[in-house]
Design a protein around this motif. Structure first.
Motif, PDB file in Angstrom:
ATOM      1  N   GLY A  14       0.049   3.574  10.462  1.00 56.38           N
ATOM      2  CA  GLY A  14      -1.104   3.420  11.338  1.00 56.38           C
ATOM      3  C   GLY A  14      -2.233   2.737  10.592  1.00 56.38           C
ATOM      4  O   GLY A  14      -2.643   3.206   9.533  1.00 56.38           O
ATOM      5  N   ALA A  15      -2.726   1.627  11.141  1.00 53.90           N
ATOM      6  CA  ALA A  15      -3.812   0.888  10.494  1.00 53.90           C
ATOM      7  C   ALA A  15      -5.164   1.538  10.770  1.00 53.90           C
ATOM      8  O   ALA A  15      -6.148   1.242  10.099  1.00 53.90           O
ATOM      9  N   GLY A  16      -5.204   2.419  11.766  1.00 53.15           N
ATOM     10  CA  GLY A  16      -6.499   2.948  12.187  1.00 53.15           C
ATOM     11  C   GLY A  16      -7.186   1.991  13.140  1.00 53.15           C
ATOM     12  O   GLY A  16      -6.587   1.009  13.593  1.00 53.15           O
ATOM     13  N   ILE A  23      -8.011   3.178   7.045  1.00 48.80           N
ATOM     14  CA  ILE A  23      -6.589   3.468   6.881  1.00 48.80           C
ATOM     15  C   ILE A  23      -6.498   4.654   5.921  1.00 48.80           C
ATOM     16  O   ILE A  23      -7.448   4.953   5.184  1.00 48.80           O
ATOM     17  N   THR A  24      -5.377   5.373   5.920  1.00 51.49           N
ATOM     18  CA  THR A  24      -5.223   6.476   4.967  1.00 51.49           C
ATOM     19  C   THR A  24      -4.964   5.929   3.566  1.00 51.49           C
ATOM     20  O   THR A  24      -4.541   4.780   3.387  1.00 51.49           O
ATOM     21  N   VAL A 118       3.648   6.984   8.732  1.00 50.04           N
ATOM     22  CA  VAL A 118       2.355   7.362   8.144  1.00 50.04           C
ATOM     23  C   VAL A 118       1.301   7.296   9.247  1.00 50.04           C
ATOM     24  O   VAL A 118       1.049   6.229   9.805  1.00 50.04           O
ATOM     25  N   PRO A 119       0.707   8.440   9.586  1.00 46.78           N
ATOM     26  CA  PRO A 119      -0.224   8.441  10.728  1.00 46.78           C
ATOM     27  C   PRO A 119      -1.481   7.617  10.455  1.00 46.78           C
ATOM     28  O   PRO A 119      -1.791   7.298   9.301  1.00 46.78           O
ATOM     29  N   GLY A 120      -2.172   7.263  11.528  1.00 46.23           N
ATOM     30  CA  GLY A 120      -3.417   6.503  11.417  1.00 46.23           C
ATOM     31  C   GLY A 120      -4.492   7.132  12.291  1.00 46.23           C
ATOM     32  O   GLY A 120      -4.205   7.943  13.174  1.00 46.23           O
TER      33      GLY A 120
ATOM     34  N   GLY B 120     -10.864  11.737  10.649  1.00 48.25           N
ATOM     35  CA  GLY B 120      -9.699  12.172   9.876  1.00 48.25           C
ATOM     36  C   GLY B 120      -8.462  12.198  10.746  1.00 48.25           C
ATOM     37  O   GLY B 120      -8.562  12.177  11.976  1.00 48.25           O
ATOM     38  N   ILE B 121      -7.308  12.240  10.114  1.00 45.71           N
ATOM     39  CA  ILE B 121      -6.043  12.334  10.858  1.00 45.71           C
ATOM     40  C   ILE B 121      -5.968  13.723  11.481  1.00 45.71           C
ATOM     41  O   ILE B 121      -5.960  14.727  10.766  1.00 45.71           O
TER      42      ILE B 121
END
Lengths: 242, 242
Positions: A14-16, A23-24, A118-120, B120-121
């Motif tokens: 996830g790019a956000g 991003i994370t 990978v979450p965003g 935040g996620i």
């Protein structure tokens, strides 16, 4: 020809919402290590600067050119994993929310390719931060609906209005008027506070505060993606600057 | 006594679900620069290692000791900004979702203290990544409800069941049985897929797959926070490993 042990791994990242530093840490590190990055049109140039070493492939559906069909993206993903060790599939927002992840995961699983997600930061949360309006509020709002309209032929024609305290419509630019009309006809207050956030978290972010009545009467004029947040939780605080 | 120009700035930062590298790049940078960090009990030691230089103050509501009242947290936040330049209020998940942010923002605004929010996620997205189950699915699910039960006396006694395709109940450990019973009585299928995720994204993460019927019949046994995801979108893919 490729044996399973010789294929690479695919990371759905996830790019956000857009800003390169939303991003994370995990996602940023993977971008720096990637051999190939397949990215959406909503991904910003700032974000792509994090993976300057990688082969960058645009699979955006909003680009000027003809959009890449989902089946083509699936094929590209599998082919990339067959010729590179670290493949990042970079998706705007979060990959598992309105991201067609299911189709990509199916393709990877059918081809026996290892992957990780990978979450965003999804836009609703970035917009809550930008507007300084929490989505939940004690005694006022403790449920949030995230939804979208669809014009796809295989979806129901009507946009259902979710029964939650706070409603967040993604890609709500054109559809928000219709949503507001339906909410009014179902007894929601004309005075209900609404926040419109265009290009959330980017340098050209635009925030507008309207009422449900106003949303029903005027089309949202915007060039970028618009998130629409509706509910009592959006009411301005007494000392708030915005 | 402090003049406005001499007070610090407060950053409400989402720590994400637990893993130290699932904070945003912006959040991690702020932790490294912070003079004071006020953190929740859900924040992990790994995350606090990112701000070893800072004065760290636990304001967790789940700690063994008596929990810090919200009004005490508000006072601490204001006092911290009056004696330090960079104050981070580190909250588990996202600050604007089930985080009591409204009360903290009110306190900061009343005291004239500058602040910024860093998203935040939220656990629902991290859990979707861990379980490899997208929350939305083309033709199956295009709305998601994030909700929680409450035992606070000022909240409605009954947990409303949101009318969305995918339902995600936060802090669903004890309450999920009741939610499942209510869903069954309203005609949801006993066969509806449910994913339970305990200690999401941490080394002690536990994932369980059950049906709505099973959820209604057996109490969820868990020691950590449990997220409950329900809906057709949770159905296992044909080639999925889990």
């Amino acid at each position: 020809m490729n044996q399973p042990h010789s294929t690479g791994k695919v990371y759905l990242v996830g790019a956000g919402p857009g800003a390169a530093d939303l991003i994370t840490v995990r996602g940023a590190r993977l971008l720096q290590q990637a051999d190939i990055v397949l990215y959406d049109a909503l991904v910003t140039p700032d974000m792509l600067a994090l993976c300057a070493q990688a082969e960058q492939i645009s699979v955006g559906k909003r680009s000027g050119q003809r959009s890449a069909a989902q089946s083509h993206i699936n094929t590209l993903l599998v082919e990339s994993a067959q010729r590179a060790a670290i493949v990042v599939r970079l998706k705007g927002g979060d990959p598992m929310l309105f991201g067609r992840a299911d189709e990509e995961l199916n393709a990877l699983e059918a081809a026996g390719i290892d992957y990780e997600i990978v979450p965003g930061i999804t836009t609703a949360l970035a917009a809550a931060a930008s507007t300084r309006q929490p989505l939940t509020k004690r005694g006022i709002a403790r449920s949030v609906a995230l939804f979208t309209s669809s014009t796809a032929p295989d979806e129901a024609e009507e946009t259902r209005i979710p029964d939650c305290d706070t409603l967040v419509q993604y890609m709500g630019g054109r559809e928000a008027m219709l949503t507001a009309e339906r909410m009014l006809s179902r007894g929601w207050s004309p005075d209900l506070p609404v926040m419109l956030v265009e290009n959330c978290s980017r340098s050209d972010e635009v925030i507008r505060r309207v009422t449900l009545q106003q949303l029903a009467q005027e089309p949202v004029s915007a060039t970028g993606p618009v998130l629409v947040m509706m509910g009592e939780a959006m009411r301005q605080r007494i000392n708030a600057a915005r």
